[in-house]
Structures are given as C-alpha cells and as structure tokens.
Design a protein around this motif. Structure first.
Motif, PDB file in Angstrom:
ATOM      1  N   PRO A 115     -14.804 -11.448   1.152  1.00 32.37           N
ATOM      2  CA  PRO A 115     -13.451 -10.892   1.174  1.00 32.37           C
ATOM      3  C   PRO A 115     -12.689 -11.107  -0.125  1.00 32.37           C
ATOM      4  O   PRO A 115     -11.767 -10.346  -0.431  1.00 32.37           O
ATOM      5  N   VAL A 116     -13.070 -12.114  -0.931  1.00 35.29           N
ATOM      6  CA  VAL A 116     -12.342 -12.363  -2.177  1.00 35.29           C
ATOM      7  C   VAL A 116     -12.897 -11.575  -3.357  1.00 35.29           C
ATOM      8  O   VAL A 116     -12.366 -11.671  -4.463  1.00 35.29           O
ATOM      9  N   LEU A 117     -13.942 -10.761  -3.122  1.00 36.99           N
ATOM     10  CA  LEU A 117     -14.427  -9.887  -4.192  1.00 36.99           C
ATOM     11  C   LEU A 117     -13.419  -8.791  -4.494  1.00 36.99           C
ATOM     12  O   LEU A 117     -13.326  -8.307  -5.622  1.00 36.99           O
ATOM     13  N   GLY A 118     -12.653  -8.392  -3.476  1.00 34.50           N
ATOM     14  CA  GLY A 118     -11.632  -7.366  -3.678  1.00 34.50           C
ATOM     15  C   GLY A 118     -12.189  -5.964  -3.721  1.00 34.50           C
ATOM     16  O   GLY A 118     -11.500  -5.043  -4.164  1.00 34.50           O
ATOM     17  N   PHE A 119     -13.429  -5.773  -3.246  1.00 35.14           N
ATOM     18  CA  PHE A 119     -14.033  -4.442  -3.269  1.00 35.14           C
ATOM     19  C   PHE A 119     -13.204  -3.470  -2.431  1.00 35.14           C
ATOM     20  O   PHE A 119     -12.875  -3.738  -1.289  1.00 35.14           O
ATOM     21  N   CYS A 120     -12.833  -2.335  -3.045  1.00 35.10           N
ATOM     22  CA  CYS A 120     -12.107  -1.272  -2.350  1.00 35.10           C
ATOM     23  C   CYS A 120     -10.787  -1.785  -1.761  1.00 35.10           C
ATOM     24  O   CYS A 120     -10.392  -1.416  -0.659  1.00 35.10           O
ATOM     25  N   ASN A 121     -10.116  -2.638  -2.501  1.00 34.09           N
ATOM     26  CA  ASN A 121      -8.901  -3.282  -2.018  1.00 34.09           C
ATOM     27  C   ASN A 121      -7.819  -2.272  -1.646  1.00 34.09           C
ATOM     28  O   ASN A 121      -7.195  -2.366  -0.596  1.00 34.09           O
ATOM     29  N   GLY A 122      -7.557  -1.292  -2.494  1.00 32.54           N
ATOM     30  CA  GLY A 122      -6.579  -0.258  -2.182  1.00 32.54           C
ATOM     31  C   GLY A 122      -5.131  -0.622  -2.433  1.00 32.54           C
ATOM     32  O   GLY A 122      -4.234   0.197  -2.197  1.00 32.54           O
ATOM     33  N   GLY A 123      -4.859  -1.842  -2.890  1.00 30.38           N
ATOM     34  CA  GLY A 123      -3.491  -2.226  -3.205  1.00 30.38           C
ATOM     35  C   GLY A 123      -3.149  -1.922  -4.648  1.00 30.38           C
ATOM     36  O   GLY A 123      -3.990  -2.066  -5.541  1.00 30.38           O
ATOM     37  N   ARG A 124      -1.916  -1.459  -4.875  1.00 29.61           N
ATOM     38  CA  ARG A 124      -1.398  -1.271  -6.234  1.00 29.61           C
ATOM     39  C   ARG A 124      -0.070  -2.002  -6.320  1.00 29.61           C
ATOM     40  O   ARG A 124       0.829  -1.784  -5.516  1.00 29.61           O
ATOM     41  N   PHE A 125       0.069  -2.850  -7.335  1.00 29.23           N
ATOM     42  CA  PHE A 125       1.180  -3.787  -7.418  1.00 29.23           C
ATOM     43  C   PHE A 125       1.787  -3.730  -8.805  1.00 29.23           C
ATOM     44  O   PHE A 125       1.061  -3.861  -9.805  1.00 29.23           O
ATOM     45  N   GLY A 126       3.088  -3.517  -8.891  1.00 27.33           N
ATOM     46  CA  GLY A 126       3.738  -3.427 -10.188  1.00 27.33           C
ATOM     47  C   GLY A 126       5.155  -3.962 -10.155  1.00 27.33           C
ATOM     48  O   GLY A 126       5.729  -4.215  -9.091  1.00 27.33           O
ATOM     49  N   ASP A 127       5.735  -4.101 -11.343  1.00 26.70           N
ATOM     50  CA  ASP A 127       7.099  -4.616 -11.434  1.00 26.70           C
ATOM     51  C   ASP A 127       8.156  -3.564 -11.156  1.00 26.70           C
ATOM     52  O   ASP A 127       9.331  -3.901 -11.001  1.00 26.70           O
ATOM     53  N   THR A 128       7.769  -2.308 -11.109  1.00 26.33           N
ATOM     54  CA  THR A 128       8.675  -1.226 -10.737  1.00 26.33           C
ATOM     55  C   THR A 128       7.940  -0.290  -9.790  1.00 26.33           C
ATOM     56  O   THR A 128       6.703  -0.276  -9.730  1.00 26.33           O
ATOM     57  N   ALA A 129       8.704   0.521  -9.061  1.00 26.76           N
ATOM     58  CA  ALA A 129       8.084   1.502  -8.178  1.00 26.76           C
ATOM     59  C   ALA A 129       7.224   2.470  -8.982  1.00 26.76           C
ATOM     60  O   ALA A 129       6.118   2.841  -8.558  1.00 26.76           O
ATOM     61  N   ALA A 130       7.711   2.862 -10.143  1.00 24.41           N
ATOM     62  CA  ALA A 130       6.957   3.805 -10.971  1.00 24.41           C
ATOM     63  C   ALA A 130       5.636   3.188 -11.431  1.00 24.41           C
ATOM     64  O   ALA A 130       4.607   3.868 -11.485  1.00 24.41           O
ATOM     65  N   GLU A 131       5.652   1.901 -11.759  1.00 29.51           N
ATOM     66  CA  GLU A 131       4.430   1.242 -12.200  1.00 29.51           C
ATOM     67  C   GLU A 131       3.409   1.182 -11.070  1.00 29.51           C
ATOM     68  O   GLU A 131       2.218   1.418 -11.277  1.00 29.51           O
ATOM     69  N   ALA A 132       3.864   0.883  -9.850  1.00 33.34           N
ATOM     70  CA  ALA A 132       2.958   0.864  -8.706  1.00 33.34           C
ATOM     71  C   ALA A 132       2.388   2.259  -8.446  1.00 33.34           C
ATOM     72  O   ALA A 132       1.196   2.419  -8.183  1.00 33.34           O
ATOM     73  N   GLN A 133       3.224   3.282  -8.550  1.00 31.25           N
ATOM     74  CA  GLN A 133       2.771   4.652  -8.303  1.00 31.25           C
ATOM     75  C   GLN A 133       1.775   5.127  -9.356  1.00 31.25           C
ATOM     76  O   GLN A 133       0.869   5.909  -9.060  1.00 31.25           O
TER      77      GLN A 133
END
Length: 406
Positions: A115-133
């Motif tokens: 589970p900690v390999l992060g394969f196909c995680n699908g999360g996107r994380f950024g400091d702004t909404a635009a960065e995440a998008q």
C-alpha cells in the motif's frame, strides 16, 4: 463500530492473468459507509492544539486553511515536500494543508503491491486549487492506507464530481511497510508520505472513530485510548483488526499478538523547532485493554526482516472457493490471508515457519480443497517467492514467481 464479519484479507482476491487488461485501480480506498464528517474534535483524550514555533519553510498563509492541527503548525505542500526530501519526516509526523483532487485512474494491474508504493494513487495535491487541477505539486501525493482516518472523505468531497477540496493532513514518511516493497522500489516506498489522518476537509473535522468491517471489537475507541495513550501523548488514530492481519498495517508487529487487537498511533513528543513530532505505535488487546506491544513510529536502523511473496495457480476450476494461507511459527498462528496476485508481500522476522494452504468459500468459511505445507526458514534480508501449484486432487509449494505478475 464495525459490523460483524469474517476477515478475508485486506487486499483480497486472487486476480487471474486476464487482469493485465486496464483496470480502474486506486491505492486510496473507495468510499465506505463510514460516518459522515462532523465538527466534533474527537475523543476527549485528544489534546487540543497549542501555539508552536513557525516552521523554517513556512506555515500555510491561505486564510481558508487551518494553521494548526493537533498542536502541529501546518505546512504548505511545498514545505512538507521539502521536509520529506530532507529526511525530516522519517518516522515522524507533521501537518500539511492544501487543495486535493481525487481521481479514479485506469491502471494496468500490478501484482503484490504494498500500500505504500502508491501505485495508481489518484491523488493530486497542491498549494492552490489551480495547482491541484493542473497535476499537483510535482511530488507524489500522500498515500491513504488501510488505517488512515477519513480516507473515504477524499472520495466523497474531492472526487471527480467535486471541485478541489481544502484539506489538512497528518503525515509521515519511511513507513515500516516499505519493507514489503521489492529492493528496487524500497527507497521510493520509504520516501512516499503516508496519511495518518485526514484531520480537516472543507471546514469540517473528520470523525476519528474508524470502523473495519472485518472485525467486531468489544472495546469502544475511548476505552482503547485510555488504555494505550499516555497523558502526555496525542492520539492520532485507532484501527481495530485481527492480529493475523497486522502485516497490512505494521509488519513489525506480526506474531506479537492474538485475536482482535487495536492498532494505535500517537504523537509521543512535543513538536520540535520545525513543528515535527515523534510517533509511537501501540497494540492493545481487545477486550482486555492490555498493551501487548509498542514501538516507535521510526523504524530501527538495524531492522532487517525477510520478505515473503505468496501466490497460487491452477485452483480456478474449484468453483466457489478460494485458496488461503496460514503461517505459523511453532504452534503460534502469525499471519493469515488469501493466496493470489493481489496479496501483499509479507514481512517476517528471521525464523522457521510453516505455511499451510486452507481453502475457503466466498463467506470465508472452511471449504473442501487440496492442502499442502511448506517449511521455509527465512534469514535476514531474504526475498523469497513461493506459489502453491494446484491440480484437482493435490497442491505443491514451489519456489519462484508466477510470470508475468512478479
């Protein structure tokens, strides 16, 4: 609390060869029937946040995001990534806030993935909404794992139908499950951030009472906290499970307990000058409330277990059944699960073991099927692959990986 049930393994069913087709897979759990987020601060023994020094890489400044969670100052996504790159989060916890998008990605099947390999995680994380998008910060998003508090909220409130969610997380790096990863992937697994708690999302605090449908513990979470958390510590998460399932949460505890247990993770120290806290992992027996084991979240530098990958082939003709494994050390059952390409590699202390095949029906009850035994002796640093080869009347354990999965 969790509904009654029989455990069939966290990562479950065997996947045959046709699973090389593209599948919609994510390492972050899909939504469950967990309680909806509330504004409750959680159990009464959870310590209230207190002012902390400003982190050297800067706390969040967006007024829509919290600046303190569980007494930890909250970092920006860029700041937490720098801390991770500097090795400051290895076995230590920090808080981060930003904008999250959760996607269901089409991914080719990967066998025996930690589970900690992060394969196909699908999360996107950024400091702004635009960065995440636009694809996140460029660093891998933190990973939700089985014990993550509020993991389902990432789907409910940041999934494809929603705008980017404002989230605050408690995270750490260098998780003990890194040893489930193949040697070539271990440094990647250790560098990935693991989410301990989705502490806050879109102005709501997550409910910390995490259910596991595989077990029905008799203790309440507040009772477990009273038994396993010291007065000078901060509760982070509690997760009930079978002791034979501990490889999925913290393999260092495999074989250290029996029956239903609670796994607790706590902050065991005040935050340092960077706003980072040491952690402690605790196993509490249910329903006695006895603390049967405890280790620092930070993995000891001398830790050198063996890695064991188990698989099976040829059983598919036995309709309505599934082969499982039971691993014993002497007369002590230490691990149990389903055999197949979806099983997580086991991390075991060097010793001699007996591995038995046990067939189960779809409800997890014993079923008729061939049985066989393997008696491996595992040494420090071993990386062993075994598979049970079945025919209609018998099975044989063989050494090696099943192409093309491993």
């Amino acid at each position: 609390m969790a509904a009654p049930g029989v455990w069939l393994g966290v990562r479950g069913a065997t996947v045959p060869v046709f699973c090389l087709l593209l599948l919609a897979c994510t390492a972050t759990p899909a939504p469950t029937n967990s309680p909806a987020p509330t504004t409750s601060p959680g159990p009464s023994s959870t310590l209230e946040p207190t002012p902390q020094p400003t982190p050297t890489t800067g706390p969040t400044t967006d007024t829509g995001l919290p600046t303190s969670i569980l007494g930890l100052p909250v970092y920006t996504v860029a700041g937490i990534n720098q801390l991770a790159a500097d090795g400051k989060l290895d076995g230590r916890m920090a808080a981060v806030a930003g904008f999250w998008i959760q996607e269901a990605l089409p991914c080719a099947f990967m066998a025996h993935a930690s589970p900690v390999l992060g394969f196909c995680n699908g999360g996107r994380f950024g400091d702004t909404a635009a960065e995440a998008q636009s694809g996140g910060s460029g660093a891998p998003a933190p990973i939700a794992v089985p014990e993550t508090v509020g993991a389902d909220l990432l789907w409910q409130m940041a999934g494809p139908a929603n705008d980017p969610a404002r989230v605050a997380l408690i995270v750490h790096a260098a998780d003990s499950r890194s040893w489930q990863c193949a040697a070539a992937d271990r440094s990647t697994c250790a560098s990935n951030l693991v989410i301990d708690r989705v502490a806050w999302i879109n102005d709501l605090a997550a409910d910390v009472d995490v259910a596991n449908p595989a077990v029905s513990p008799r203790m309440r979470l507040d009772e477990v906290i009273a038994a396993g958390v010291n007065s000078d510590e901060t509760f982070v998460l509690g997760y009930p499970l079978l002791a034979t399932q501990l490889n999925e949460i913290d393999p260092r505890f495999v074989g250290k307990a029996n029956g239903v247990v609670w796994y607790l993770r706590v902050m065991s120290s005040a935050p340092d000058a960077d706003g980072i806290a040491a952690g402690r992992d605790v196993i509490v027996e249910d329903p006695s409330g006895i603390v049967v084991a405890s280790l620092p979240l930070e993995v000891d530098a001398t830790y050198s277990p063996a890695r064991l990958t188990l698989d099976a082939q040829g059983w598919e003709g036995l309709a309505g059944t599934q082969p499982g494994y039971a691993i014993s050390n002497g007369d002590h059952l230490v691990a149990q699960g389903l055999l197949g390409a979806s099983s997580t590699p086991l991390v075991l202390e060097p010793a001699g073991y007996a591995i038995d095949v046990q067939f189960m029906d779809e409800q997890g009850n014993p079923a008729h099927g061939p049985s066989c035994k393997s008696l491996p002796v595992l040494a420090e640093g071993d990386d062993v692959s075994l598979y049970a080869d079945f025919n209609a009347a018998s099975c044989t354990w063989k050494e090696g990986s099943l192409f093309p999965f491993n």
